[in-house]
Motif scaffolding. Structure first.
Motif, PDB file in Angstrom:
ATOM      1  N   ASN A  89       0.840  -1.210   0.000  1.00  0.00           N
ATOM      2  CA  ASN A  89       0.000   0.000   0.000  1.00  0.00           C
ATOM      3  C   ASN A  89       0.869   1.251   0.000  1.00  0.00           C
ATOM      4  OD1 ASN A  89      -2.186  -1.666   0.277  1.00  0.00           O
ATOM      5  ND2 ASN A  89      -2.512  -1.272   2.461  1.00  0.00           N
ATOM      6  N   ILE A  90       1.895   1.227   0.823  1.00  0.00           N
ATOM      7  CA  ILE A  90       2.751   2.410   0.965  1.00  0.00           C
ATOM      8  C   ILE A  90       3.557   2.642  -0.296  1.00  0.00           C
ATOM      9  CG2 ILE A  90       4.699   3.376   2.295  1.00  0.00           C
ATOM     10  CD1 ILE A  90       1.973   3.406   3.744  1.00  0.00           C
ATOM     11  N   ASN A  91       3.993   1.550  -0.906  1.00  0.00           N
ATOM     12  CA  ASN A  91       4.708   1.647  -2.176  1.00  0.00           C
ATOM     13  C   ASN A  91       3.879   2.383  -3.215  1.00  0.00           C
ATOM     14  OD1 ASN A  91       7.133   0.972  -3.180  1.00  0.00           O
ATOM     15  ND2 ASN A  91       6.806  -1.244  -2.930  1.00  0.00           N
ATOM     16  N   VAL A  92       2.612   1.996  -3.288  1.00  0.00           N
ATOM     17  CA  VAL A  92       1.701   2.603  -4.258  1.00  0.00           C
ATOM     18  C   VAL A  92       1.506   4.079  -3.924  1.00  0.00           C
ATOM     19  CG1 VAL A  92      -0.700   2.605  -5.101  1.00  0.00           C
ATOM     20  CG2 VAL A  92       0.489   0.435  -4.731  1.00  0.00           C
ATOM     21  N   LEU A  93       1.222   4.360  -2.664  1.00  0.00           N
ATOM     22  CA  LEU A  93       0.900   5.735  -2.274  1.00  0.00           C
ATOM     23  C   LEU A  93       2.100   6.675  -2.382  1.00  0.00           C
ATOM     24  CD1 LEU A  93      -1.361   4.994   0.827  1.00  0.00           C
ATOM     25  CD2 LEU A  93      -2.082   6.032  -1.333  1.00  0.00           C
ATOM     26  N   SER A  94       3.254   6.200  -1.956  1.00  0.00           N
ATOM     27  CA  SER A  94       4.413   7.102  -1.941  1.00  0.00           C
ATOM     28  C   SER A  94       4.833   7.481  -3.357  1.00  0.00           C
ATOM     29  CB  SER A  94       5.577   6.504  -1.165  1.00  0.00           C
ATOM     30  OG  SER A  94       5.994   5.338  -1.811  1.00  0.00           O
ATOM     31  N   GLY A  95       4.461   6.659  -4.325  1.00  0.00           N
ATOM     32  CA  GLY A  95       4.755   7.002  -5.722  1.00  0.00           C
ATOM     33  C   GLY A  95       3.917   8.166  -6.226  1.00  0.00           C
ATOM     34  N   THR A  96       2.874   8.510  -5.501  1.00  0.00           N
ATOM     35  CA  THR A  96       1.969   9.553  -5.996  1.00  0.00           C
ATOM     36  C   THR A  96       2.098  10.889  -5.251  1.00  0.00           C
ATOM     37  OG1 THR A  96       0.054   9.231  -4.523  1.00  0.00           O
ATOM     38  CG2 THR A  96       0.276   7.700  -6.369  1.00  0.00           C
ATOM     39  N   GLY A  97       2.839  10.901  -4.157  1.00  0.00           N
ATOM     40  CA  GLY A  97       2.935  12.169  -3.443  1.00  0.00           C
ATOM     41  C   GLY A  97       3.640  12.053  -2.103  1.00  0.00           C
ATOM     42  N   MET A  98       3.493  13.081  -1.292  1.00  0.00           N
ATOM     43  CA  MET A  98       4.179  13.084   0.003  1.00  0.00           C
ATOM     44  C   MET A  98       3.271  12.509   1.095  1.00  0.00           C
ATOM     45  SD  MET A  98       4.242  17.018   1.285  1.00  0.00           S
ATOM     46  CE  MET A  98       2.944  17.543   2.386  1.00  0.00           C
ATOM     47  N   ASP A 146       6.999  11.164   5.188  1.00  0.00           N
ATOM     48  CA  ASP A 146       7.989  12.160   4.777  1.00  0.00           C
ATOM     49  C   ASP A 146       8.032  13.277   5.805  1.00  0.00           C
ATOM     50  OD1 ASP A 146       8.631  11.105   2.128  1.00  0.00           O
ATOM     51  OD2 ASP A 146       6.554  11.593   1.632  1.00  0.00           O
ATOM     52  N   PHE A 147       6.961  13.398   6.562  1.00  0.00           N
ATOM     53  CA  PHE A 147       6.783  14.546   7.441  1.00  0.00           C
ATOM     54  C   PHE A 147       5.790  14.159   8.537  1.00  0.00           C
ATOM     55  CE2 PHE A 147       4.413  18.757   7.879  1.00  0.00           C
ATOM     56  CZ  PHE A 147       5.430  19.410   8.560  1.00  0.00           C
ATOM     57  N   CYS A 148       6.053  14.618   9.768  1.00  0.00           N
ATOM     58  CA  CYS A 148       5.162  14.261  10.869  1.00  0.00           C
ATOM     59  C   CYS A 148       4.663  15.517  11.592  1.00  0.00           C
ATOM     60  CB  CYS A 148       5.948  13.367  11.833  1.00  0.00           C
ATOM     61  SG  CYS A 148       5.133  13.117  13.400  1.00  0.00           S
ATOM     62  N   ILE A 149       3.387  15.522  11.936  1.00  0.00           N
ATOM     63  CA  ILE A 149       2.850  16.648  12.695  1.00  0.00           C
ATOM     64  C   ILE A 149       2.190  16.114  13.958  1.00  0.00           C
ATOM     65  CG2 ILE A 149       1.158  18.542  12.720  1.00  0.00           C
ATOM     66  CD1 ILE A 149       1.372  18.707   9.721  1.00  0.00           C
ATOM     67  N   ASP A 150       2.591  16.648  15.107  1.00  0.00           N
ATOM     68  CA  ASP A 150       1.897  16.310  16.342  1.00  0.00           C
ATOM     69  C   ASP A 150       0.641  17.175  16.411  1.00  0.00           C
ATOM     70  OD1 ASP A 150       0.970  15.922  18.915  1.00  0.00           O
ATOM     71  OD2 ASP A 150       2.977  15.681  19.750  1.00  0.00           O
ATOM     72  N   VAL A 151      -0.516  16.533  16.405  1.00  0.00           N
ATOM     73  CA  VAL A 151      -1.771  17.281  16.285  1.00  0.00           C
ATOM     74  C   VAL A 151      -2.334  17.737  17.628  1.00  0.00           C
ATOM     75  CG1 VAL A 151      -2.394  16.071  14.156  1.00  0.00           C
ATOM     76  CG2 VAL A 151      -3.274  15.223  16.335  1.00  0.00           C
ATOM     77  N   ALA A 160      -3.675  21.918   9.053  1.00  0.00           N
ATOM     78  CA  ALA A 160      -3.758  21.988   7.589  1.00  0.00           C
ATOM     79  C   ALA A 160      -2.729  22.992   7.050  1.00  0.00           C
ATOM     80  CB  ALA A 160      -5.171  22.365   7.161  1.00  0.00           C
ATOM     81  N   LEU A 161      -2.600  24.128   7.724  1.00  0.00           N
ATOM     82  CA  LEU A 161      -1.653  25.151   7.249  1.00  0.00           C
ATOM     83  C   LEU A 161      -0.209  24.665   7.350  1.00  0.00           C
ATOM     84  CD1 LEU A 161      -3.368  28.386   8.624  1.00  0.00           C
ATOM     85  CD2 LEU A 161      -3.060  27.738   6.213  1.00  0.00           C
ATOM     86  N   GLN A 162       0.062  23.843   8.355  1.00  0.00           N
ATOM     87  CA  GLN A 162       1.407  23.267   8.486  1.00  0.00           C
ATOM     88  C   GLN A 162       1.701  22.333   7.307  1.00  0.00           C
ATOM     89  OE1 GLN A 162       1.521  22.202  12.865  1.00  0.00           O
ATOM     90  NE2 GLN A 162       3.610  21.640  12.275  1.00  0.00           N
ATOM     91  N   ILE A 163       0.689  21.581   6.926  1.00  0.00           N
ATOM     92  CA  ILE A 163       0.845  20.667   5.786  1.00  0.00           C
ATOM     93  C   ILE A 163       1.073  21.476   4.500  1.00  0.00           C
ATOM     94  CG2 ILE A 163      -0.315  18.932   4.339  1.00  0.00           C
ATOM     95  CD1 ILE A 163      -1.819  18.023   6.895  1.00  0.00           C
ATOM     96  N   VAL A 164       0.273  22.522   4.331  1.00  0.00           N
ATOM     97  CA  VAL A 164       0.383  23.372   3.138  1.00  0.00           C
ATOM     98  C   VAL A 164       1.797  23.944   3.046  1.00  0.00           C
ATOM     99  CG1 VAL A 164      -0.409  25.553   2.111  1.00  0.00           C
ATOM    100  CG2 VAL A 164      -2.077  23.936   3.060  1.00  0.00           C
ATOM    101  N   ASP A 165       2.284  24.441   4.164  1.00  0.00           N
ATOM    102  CA  ASP A 165       3.615  25.020   4.229  1.00  0.00           C
ATOM    103  C   ASP A 165       4.681  24.002   3.777  1.00  0.00           C
ATOM    104  OD1 ASP A 165       5.225  27.195   4.964  1.00  0.00           O
ATOM    105  OD2 ASP A 165       5.862  26.104   6.758  1.00  0.00           O
ATOM    106  N   TYR A 166       4.567  22.812   4.331  1.00  0.00           N
ATOM    107  CA  TYR A 166       5.538  21.778   4.007  1.00  0.00           C
ATOM    108  C   TYR A 166       5.437  21.387   2.535  1.00  0.00           C
ATOM    109  CZ  TYR A 166       8.248  17.542   4.143  1.00  0.00           C
ATOM    110  OH  TYR A 166       9.190  16.581   3.879  1.00  0.00           O
ATOM    111  N   GLY A 171       8.707  21.403  -2.798  1.00  0.00           N
ATOM    112  CA  GLY A 171       8.970  21.485  -4.236  1.00  0.00           C
ATOM    113  C   GLY A 171       8.039  20.642  -5.047  1.00  0.00           C
ATOM    114  N   ARG A 172       7.004  20.125  -4.406  1.00  0.00           N
ATOM    115  CA  ARG A 172       6.053  19.303  -5.157  1.00  0.00           C
ATOM    116  C   ARG A 172       4.774  20.105  -5.411  1.00  0.00           C
ATOM    117  NH1 ARG A 172       6.592  13.939  -1.466  1.00  0.00           N
ATOM    118  NH2 ARG A 172       8.669  13.367  -2.091  1.00  0.00           N
ATOM    119  N   PHE A 173       4.896  21.397  -5.261  1.00  0.00           N
ATOM    120  CA  PHE A 173       3.717  22.244  -5.443  1.00  0.00           C
ATOM    121  C   PHE A 173       3.658  22.685  -6.897  1.00  0.00           C
ATOM    122  CE2 PHE A 173       1.431  26.336  -4.897  1.00  0.00           C
ATOM    123  CZ  PHE A 173       0.267  25.795  -4.398  1.00  0.00           C
TER     124      PHE A 173
END
Ligand code: S3P
Length: 174
Positions: A89-98, A146-151, A160-166, A171-173
């Motif tokens: 599952n992770i293989n598939v997902l990580s190929g499409t984004g962060m 790729d990135f972790c946020i303590d919620v 959400a804004l933290q995710i947007v920032d990252y 560079g995937r924007f």
């Protein structure tokens, strides 16, 4: 391949769906929730799927649905908490984004989910039961993100804004 998706992983109750919707709204991206896709494809809800066909069947459906998700671009994907159990599952997902891990202390998670009848794996379980599932998953979330946020203590919008920032910085924007 263009890796323009944002994939949210994490334990039940950390807010993947609400945060995912908000993130998609801010970035003007599409939003999908793998649990909802499974429910729609089978015409029944998650507790019904578990009780009629068992967890193994649900996991098969979860993996199958990802082949469809893999074709999506510019999409925020909220996943079920157990998506990390199958490395394919992770293989598939990580190929499409962060991949972003939404993390919360198990005590907070327990408060949020233990009386939620929509979550068959945690409904009416003790905190020890939840801790036991959590401990089996923790290292997988950590390894695959790729990135972790303590919620904890943060509003949906702040997360959400933290995710947007990252996402923009990564560079995937597009
Ligand atoms: C599960 C989490 C649920 C859902 C199913 C199994 C899990 O999704 O996929 O009940 O194994 O952690 P949420 O994480 O959205 O609650």
């Amino acid at each position: 391949m263009e890796k323009s998706n944002i994939i949210l992983i994490g334990f039940m109750g950390v807010g993947k769906t609400s945060v995912g919707k908000k993130t998609a709204q801010i970035l003007n991206m599409d939003f999908i929730d793998t649990d909802l896709l499974i429910e729609k494809s089978l015409g029944m809800n998650v507790p019904e799927i578990f009780s009629r066909f068992g967890e193994g069947f649900f996991r098969e459906k979860e993996s199958q649905i990802l082949s469809w998700v893999a074709n999506k671009r510019n999409t925020v994907v909220a996943t079920g908490g157990g998506i990390v159990l199958n490395p394919v599952n992770i293989n598939v997902l990580s190929g499409t984004g962060m991949i972003v891990w939404l993390k919360a202390p198990v005590e907070l998670i327990y408060e949020r989910i233990q009386s939620d009848g929509n979550r068959p794996l945690s409904y009416n379980k003790s905190i020890e039961d939840i801790k036991s599932i959590y401990s089996k998953r923790h290292d997988l979330y950590k390894k695959y993100c790729d990135f972790c946020i303590d919620v904890s203590g943060k509003s949906i919008e702040t997360i959400a804004l933290q995710i947007v920032d990252y996402y923009k910085k990564s560079g995937r924007f597009f």
